[in-house]
Design an enzyme around this catalytic site. Structure first.
Site, PDB file in Angstrom:
ATOM      1  N   GLU A  30      68.598  14.198  31.252  1.00  0.00           N
ATOM      2  CA  GLU A  30      69.508  14.380  32.385  1.00  0.00           C
ATOM      3  C   GLU A  30      70.946  14.595  31.902  1.00  0.00           C
ATOM      4  O   GLU A  30      71.691  15.405  32.449  1.00  0.00           O
ATOM      5  CB  GLU A  30      69.441  13.157  33.306  1.00  0.00           C
ATOM      6  CG  GLU A  30      70.393  13.257  34.498  1.00  0.00           C
ATOM      7  CD  GLU A  30      70.286  12.064  35.443  1.00  0.00           C
ATOM      8  OE1 GLU A  30      69.806  10.996  35.016  1.00  0.00           O
ATOM      9  OE2 GLU A  30      70.675  12.217  36.611  1.00  0.00           O
TER      10      GLU A  30
ATOM     11  N   GLU B 188      58.055  21.236  34.542  1.00  0.00           N
ATOM     12  CA  GLU B 188      58.667  22.522  34.888  1.00  0.00           C
ATOM     13  C   GLU B 188      60.186  22.521  34.685  1.00  0.00           C
ATOM     14  O   GLU B 188      60.728  23.395  34.023  1.00  0.00           O
ATOM     15  CB  GLU B 188      58.319  22.874  36.341  1.00  0.00           C
ATOM     16  CG  GLU B 188      58.960  24.171  36.804  1.00  0.00           C
ATOM     17  CD  GLU B 188      58.563  24.558  38.221  1.00  0.00           C
ATOM     18  OE1 GLU B 188      57.805  23.802  38.870  1.00  0.00           O
ATOM     19  OE2 GLU B 188      59.019  25.623  38.684  1.00  0.00           O
TER      20      GLU B 188
ATOM     21  N   ASP C  60      62.940  20.415  44.690  1.00  0.00           N
ATOM     22  CA  ASP C  60      61.809  20.893  43.907  1.00  0.00           C
ATOM     23  C   ASP C  60      61.770  20.295  42.516  1.00  0.00           C
ATOM     24  O   ASP C  60      62.029  20.988  41.542  1.00  0.00           O
ATOM     25  CB  ASP C  60      61.877  22.429  43.825  1.00  0.00           C
ATOM     26  CG  ASP C  60      60.580  23.023  43.294  1.00  0.00           C
ATOM     27  OD1 ASP C  60      59.598  22.279  43.175  1.00  0.00           O
ATOM     28  OD2 ASP C  60      60.571  24.229  42.998  1.00  0.00           O
TER      29      ASP C  60
ATOM     30  N   GLU D 239      57.055  30.231  50.292  1.00  0.00           N
ATOM     31  CA  GLU D 239      57.226  31.180  49.200  1.00  0.00           C
ATOM     32  C   GLU D 239      56.267  32.357  49.360  1.00  0.00           C
ATOM     33  O   GLU D 239      55.503  32.692  48.451  1.00  0.00           O
ATOM     34  CB  GLU D 239      57.047  30.470  47.849  1.00  0.00           C
ATOM     35  CG  GLU D 239      58.077  29.371  47.648  1.00  0.00           C
ATOM     36  CD  GLU D 239      58.009  28.668  46.299  1.00  0.00           C
ATOM     37  OE1 GLU D 239      56.934  28.630  45.698  1.00  0.00           O
ATOM     38  OE2 GLU D 239      59.058  28.146  45.870  1.00  0.00           O
TER      39      GLU D 239
HETATM   40  O1  GCW Z   1      58.360  24.361  41.855  1.00  0.00           O
HETATM   41  C1  GCW Z   1      57.906  25.489  42.493  1.00  0.00           C
HETATM   42  C2  GCW Z   1      57.313  26.285  41.403  1.00  0.00           C
HETATM   43  C3  GCW Z   1      56.243  27.209  41.867  1.00  0.00           C
HETATM   44  C4  GCW Z   1      55.248  26.405  42.697  1.00  0.00           C
HETATM   45  C5  GCW Z   1      55.974  25.808  43.883  1.00  0.00           C
HETATM   46  C6  GCW Z   1      55.085  24.926  44.754  1.00  0.00           C
HETATM   47  C7  GCW Z   1      52.882  26.681  42.796  1.00  0.00           C
HETATM   48  O2  GCW Z   1      58.328  26.968  40.740  1.00  0.00           O
HETATM   49  O3  GCW Z   1      55.642  27.745  40.731  1.00  0.00           O
HETATM   50  O4  GCW Z   1      54.147  27.168  43.104  1.00  0.00           O
HETATM   51  O5  GCW Z   1      57.003  25.003  43.430  1.00  0.00           O
HETATM   52  O6  GCW Z   1      55.160  23.721  44.596  1.00  0.00           O
HETATM   53  O7  GCW Z   1      54.337  25.423  45.558  1.00  0.00           O
END
Ligand code: GCW
Length: 682
Positions: A514, A396, A368, A289
């Protein structure tokens, strides 16, 4: 009051059952704790404060010959016994393990190989009383399954927390460390009480200000915080910026194979250890990222991690290297690139090439932290590399601490997942702990859900996730319902109605969440950036490569070898065959692995489209019931806690309806297929 939520599971309610209180009082009349150190002092204080709160009187200090409780390191007093590597029934007793023993009329003995073990024994003993256990006879031997039991903070020095939903950072404010460390001390207590032993305090996205945490002017502050944690047996780690040699050191490059770069890091490590002699090491997010990393210099991640590992090795530090590396810019027409494949594709070829003091930190799922994902095939995919499983306590994608989502059952599925890496029974938890492949370093890490909110976690019931992670990091075999019940008892006391209602709510909450959000494992139907609330096509028309590919015929991501991205081949057989097969693939992951028509029949017997409608109608109803069930506890839980949670349950019930309606209308309009039961779809 402020304290109600603040003390979390360390509230130490007064024991109300009088005969029980009397028996506890007799057993805990006096205490001897040979030795002196900050960790032993912490244990002494915890025992004394906890027992006073529960029983009305703290144990009196006594000599070891007369004391009713003797606590300390093996060998520091004859009554503690000699150092021992095995406890009851041959259980291996490692450096953090302990025993708690009491024979008829004998003293209660809390003993361990290390001072940290004594502290853990103290908390465990207190927990026996908190949960109303009999302590007439005791023979407990316990040792953690994982050597590293770690919390990662995503805190920035301006005080903000990336993906934080419970206030601001407890470490930083306005670009500086906080002045008073008492809250950090209280936090360290909470960590130690569940056996957590490592913490990284800054965000893995290391920006300019945090890059300086390893600079000389900030290290005295780092050291102050490390001192606080050390007293509770917790080692401090820092997230570092891979480009620090350039940004901080003024070098022209951060190339890991450049000797000047290696030397710069070695010198940094030496300096850090002068301030923090037991510094844990570095957490690194590289080439991910838009963060810098070894790829910039044409090097691979073993080159990158090993260079840092060599800098830390002389001091006993480790590198926690994250595997969250993927191409985050994927065109929707490209059906071969697959973010789910990325970690395995990058790291599997490097298996065996990492130093012994490197551990690869792998998110539990390949994407993620979605509500539902399969388990990352990298866990159990590598046989020759230290691994840590990374979980996300902060919610999140699971309701951001406004919705109730007890995550322990989700984590249990990941931990209990059979990777088949060494045949049947090769659990992901053992790949992570290192037991599966005899690795020395292993464990669990998780992204924190706490902030400076008075109750730490925003939603009062989200404390259960913090607690539950600690319990699983120590013992991945612990059961989700046991963890829920003991957390409730310790937090709210022994009222059977509270225990029953809250544990049912917790245990059903993941399933409820869910059912009204993204269906059948497809994930991602949230607003980009903040990741809250329904947005079916939020990612479909963004460039992140997280598509669900819904069109008028069907939905899902084809990850099969036969016709898709080939992701299923990253698993060991028979797991891979199961996911590859449309009929054998479990319903809840169907759309993660297959693209199917809306009329496809699930194993449950329902069509995909009818499943979507049914689960969303039911899910929203069940969310509304959570509010009603919570209301039944008014007066039975502390008033402030009741209100804080109630506000959130009201919102959850409303928001679940919004989810239901948006998802249902979207699929109705895409498919043109009406609900078999004729319910309202907009
Ligand atoms: O889930 C994503 C998040 C980011 C995060 C990234 C990661 C810290 O949206 O905010 O960054 O993963 O795990 O590095």
């Amino acid at each position: 009051t402020y304290e109600e939520g603040y003390a979390c599971w360390l509230r130490y309610h007064a024991v109300e059952d009088e005969p029980l209180r009397q028996s506890y009082l007799r057993a805990c009349a006096s205490i001897a704790m040979p030795g002196a150190s900050t960790v032993l002092d912490a244990a002494r204080r915890e025992l004394s404060d906890g027992l006073r709160a529960m029983l009305g009187t703290a144990p009196a200090p006594a000599s070891a010959e007369d004391a009713s409780i003797v606590a300390g390191v093996f060998g520091s007093d004859p009554r503690l016994g000699a150092k021992s590597l095995t406890g009851a029934e041959g259980v291996r007793l490692d450096e953090d393990g302990f025993v708690i023993r009491r024979s008829i009329d004998g003293p209660i003995v809390l003993a361990a190989n290390t001072e940290r073990g004594v502290l853990y024994a103290a908390f465990r003993f207190l927990k026996l009383l908190q949960t109303g256990a009999s302590i007439e006879r005791l023979d407990v031997t316990d040792s953690p399954a994982n050597r590293l039991r770690m919390i990662n903070h995503w805190d920035n020095m301006d005080g903000s927390i990336e993906r934080g939903y419970a206030g601001r950072s407890i470490f930083f404010r306005d670009g500086r460390f906080v002045e008073h460390l008492s809250r950090i001390r209280d936090y360290a207590r909470l960590l130690a009480s569940v056996g957590l032993n490592a913490v990284s305090i800054n965000n893995v996205n290391v920006h300019a200000a945090e890059t300086r945490l390893i600079a000389e002017d900030l290290l005295p502050d780092v050291a102050r915080v490390a001192d606080v944690f050390r007293a509770y047996g917790v080692r401090l780690f820092l997230s570092v910026n891979y480009a620090a040699p350039i940004e901080l050191g003024g070098l022209a490059t951060a190339d890991p194979l450049d000797p000047e770069v290696a030397e710069w890091w070695a010198e940094r490590a030496e300096t850090i250890y002068r301030y923090v002699p037991d510094f844990g090491g570095f957490v690194v997010k590289a080439d991910s990222e838009f963060r810098p990393g070894p790829f910039t210099y044409g090097r691979n991640h073993a080159d990158g991690a090993n260079m840092l590992a060599d800098a830390l090795a002389p001091h006993g530090g480790i590198v926690v290297w994250r595997c969250f590396v993927y191409n985050c810019l994927q065109d929707w027409r490209d059906r071969k690139t697959d973010r789910a494949r990325a970690a395995y594709d990058h790291f599997k070829p490097l298996d065996g090439r990492f130093r012994d003091n490197v551990a690869l930190q792998i998110k539990n799922g390949p994407m993620d932290f979605q509500v539902r994902e399969p388990v990352s095939p990298l866990l159990g995919g590598m046989t020759n590399t230290n691994q840590l499983m990374e979980l996300q306590i902060t919610q999140e994608y699971t309701g951001q601490q406004r919705h109730l989502c007890y995550l322990v059952p989700q984590w249990k599925e990941a931990l209990d997942f059979d990777t088949y890496a060494r045949g049947e029974g090769s659990l992901a938890s053992e790949a992570a702990s290192g037991a599966l492949f005899d690795r020395l370093i292993g464990g669990l890490a998780a992204v924190s859900n706490i902030g400076d909110d008075p109750n730490w976690t925003g939603h009062p019931l989200a404390q259960a996730n913090f607690y539950g992670f600690g319990r699983l990091a120590w013992d991945p075999r612990a059961a989700a319902d046991d963890i829920a019940r003991e957390w409730i008892r310790m937090t709210f006391g022994g009222d059977p109605q509270v225990i029953r209602v809250v544990s049912d709510m917790l245990l059903q909450s993941w399933d409820i969440y869910e059912s009204y959000t993204a269906p059948l494992g497809v994930g991602w139907m949230v607003n980009p950036n903040h990741h809250y609330g329904p947005n079916v096509d939020g990612y479909e028309y963004a460039k992140w490569g997280t598509y669900h590919f819904a069109d008028r015929q069907g939905i899902g991501v084809d990850r099969t070898v036969a016709s898709g991205t080939g992701y299923t081949s990253q698993y060991h057989s028979p797991r891979s065959d199961r996911y590859e097969s449309l009929s054998a693939c479990p319903d809840e992951l169907l759309l993660f692995f297959h693209h199917v028509p809306y009329t496809h029949l699930l194993a449950s017997g329902k069509s995909v489209i009818q499943h979507i409608y049914d689960s969303h109608f039911e899910g929203a109803d069940r969310a509304a019931e959570l509010l009603a069930r919570w209301d039944s506890l008014q007066g039975a839980v502390p008033e402030a806690t009741f209100r804080e949670a109630r506000e959130r349950f009201v919102h959850q019930a409303e928001h679940a309806k919004e989810w239901r309606d948006q998802i249902n209308t979207y699929f109705y309009r895409k498919s043109g297929i009406p609900d078999a039961h004729g319910r309202t779809i907009y």
